[in-house]
Design an enzyme around this catalytic site. Structure first.
Site, PDB file in Angstrom:
ATOM      1  N   ASP A   1       0.856  -1.186   0.000  1.00  0.00           N
ATOM      2  CA  ASP A   1       0.000   0.000   0.000  1.00  0.00           C
ATOM      3  C   ASP A   1       0.893   1.237   0.000  1.00  0.00           C
ATOM      4  OD1 ASP A   1      -2.127   1.954   0.627  1.00  0.00           O
ATOM      5  OD2 ASP A   1      -3.344   0.179   0.976  1.00  0.00           O
TER       6      ASP A   1
ATOM      7  N   HIS B   1       2.130   2.126  -3.112  1.00  0.00           N
ATOM      8  CA  HIS B   1       1.184   3.065  -3.708  1.00  0.00           C
ATOM      9  C   HIS B   1       1.644   4.510  -3.592  1.00  0.00           C
ATOM     10  CE1 HIS B   1      -2.358  -0.026  -3.377  1.00  0.00           C
ATOM     11  NE2 HIS B   1      -1.282  -0.513  -3.949  1.00  0.00           N
TER      12      HIS B   1
END
Ligand SMILES: *[C@@H]1O[C@H](CO)[C@@H](O)[C@H](O)[C@H]1NC(C)=O
Ligand SMILES: *[C@@H]1O[C@H](CO)[C@@H](O)[C@H](O)[C@H]1NC(C)=O
Length: 392
Positions: free
Chosen positions: A215, A238
């Site tokens: 993430d 991310h």
């Protein structure tokens, strides 16, 4: 002769009367409290005892030591303050590992959601070249390592975090904080394994670190201000994200964030600001500068329509995004649309500046951009040319 004897006598009597404050550092080794460190034995109670002693002693500085060449299996554990010393150092040279089987957790009501939780400390340093291994693959639901409601916190010295079951490092409500020289490592496919999550912190420095997760490498959310991130390598992951902000109508505020000298390697996003429709508050005074991308899916993205499920509707209110600069940006984008600036009609993004940018696609073709309700300027040379901004 008699005088010096008297002097010594007075001194030793005084020392009995005065509180036992020593100026020497005091070290508490978990092995002296019954920890075994074979990776099998449950060392939770030994750590709890060692922490109790460490926290109780009154000294200018006190150290809890986790020695090297050993692996300590520990269940969820609280390291709560306030402590009696001015500063507390936790030296992690060995490895900490969470139990594989969540039923081993026997967690109490308020601690179920965290593995290692530091709370209410003034002057905390966590350092050492040891490894904090959340054994996450078996149970992705818990935050591995959280420090909350503390002041003057420093994390670093080569510390390695691995496979957290959820976010790796949660920093919550800290005034004056540095994270330097850490490595965070989890598989690209692991869900919600943010590297460093900063919430409600002010005066933050994060630098010289390598973060690869499933993430956000770093996420900066509500109540955070004066956050400086530099010399960070992110990927997979991310990206470095501000937000998400404004979920469920929340009034969220993030300001004065500066990200510089960051490298994104195969990351899904690079520099990102994401807000939900219907929120309030602002994300402002933000600078991304000297950023290098290699094969990044979305290098630059402002998204005021963030939604992680299917049923989000466009709403009137939004988190205001204002005064955001992207400067000296180079590299390659996996998607053809390298720059996405998607803002809402009722709250356009204002004072957006892009200065000196050169992004091609990974296969070295021209990249494009997408703009919606953005006001700002493009300065110097920008590739792709951002015709949605005023050219200066
Ligand atoms: C990071 O920590 C390691 C291990 O303690 C050390 O050898 C190294 O010099 C540190 N690097 C930086 C940039 O401080
Ligand atoms: C815009 O943001 C920068 C930080 O990126 C800050 O230094 C500057 O003061 C801000 N400008 C205004 C007008 O607030």
């Amino acid at each position: 002769m008699e005088y010096s004897f008297l002097f010594l006598f007075v001194l030793s009597t005084l020392s009995l009367l005065l509180p036992t404050t020593t100026s020497h550092p005091t070290v508490f080794n978990v092995l002296h409290y019954g920890a075994v460190g074979d990776g099998q034995t449950d060392d939770t109670n030994a750590f709890a005892k060692a922490w109790k002693q460490t926290c109780a002693v009154s000294s200018s500085s006190v150290t809890l030591r986790v020695p090297s060449h050993k692996t300590f299996l520990i269940r969820p554990l609280k390291f709560y303050g306030p402590c009696n010393s001015k500063t507390v150092t936790v030296e992690v040279y060995g490895n900490l590992v969470a139990p594989y089987d969540p039923s081993d957790w026997r967690c109490e009501h308020n601690i179920c959601g965290r593995w290692i939780h530091f709370h209410g400390l003034a002057g905390l340093t966590v350092r050492g070249h040891g490894r904090i291994d959340g054994s996450g693959a078996r149970w992705w639901r818990t935050k591995a390592f959280e420090i909350s409601d503390s002041d003057n916190v420093h994390i670093g010295g080569g510390l390695r975090f691995k496979d957290s079951p959820r976010m790796h490092i949660v920093l919550n409500g800290i005034r004056t904080l540095s994270v330097s020289n850490v490595t965070i490592d989890a598989p690209e496919q692991s869900p919600n394994t943010d590297g460093i999550h900063v919430t409600g912190c002010t005066n933050v420095v994060i630098d010289h670190s390598r973060i690869g997760t499933g993430d956000d490498c770093i996420s900066i959310v509500d109540g955070s201000s004066f956050v400086t991130v530099s010399n960070v390598v992110c990927g997979p992951g991310h990206g470095i994200s501000i937000g998400s902000l404004g979920k469920n109508g929340a009034n969220d505020k993030v300001e004065h964030v500066r990200v510089s000298d960051a490298v994104f390697l195969g990351a899904q996003n690079g520099a990102r600001i994401k807000t939900w429709q219907g929120g309030r508050g602002h994300a402002r005074h933000i600078m991304f500068e000297r950023i290098l991308y290699h094969d990044t899916t979305n290098p630059i993205i402002i998204d005021q329509f963030y939604c992680d499920h299917q049923h989000c509707r466009t709403k009137e209110s939004a988190v205001q995004i204002k005064n955001v600069t992207f400067r000296q940006i180079v590299g390659t984008s996996r998607m053809k649309t390298a720059v996405i600036l998607k803002c809402s009609k009722t709250f356009p993004c204002t004072d957006i500046v892009v200065e000196d940018m050169h992004i091609l696609t990974t296969d070295e073709h021209d990249a494009t951009f997408e703009c919606k309700n953005v006001l700002g300027i493009a300065q110097g040379k920008t590739v792709p040319g951002l015709s949605c901004l005023d050219l200066v």
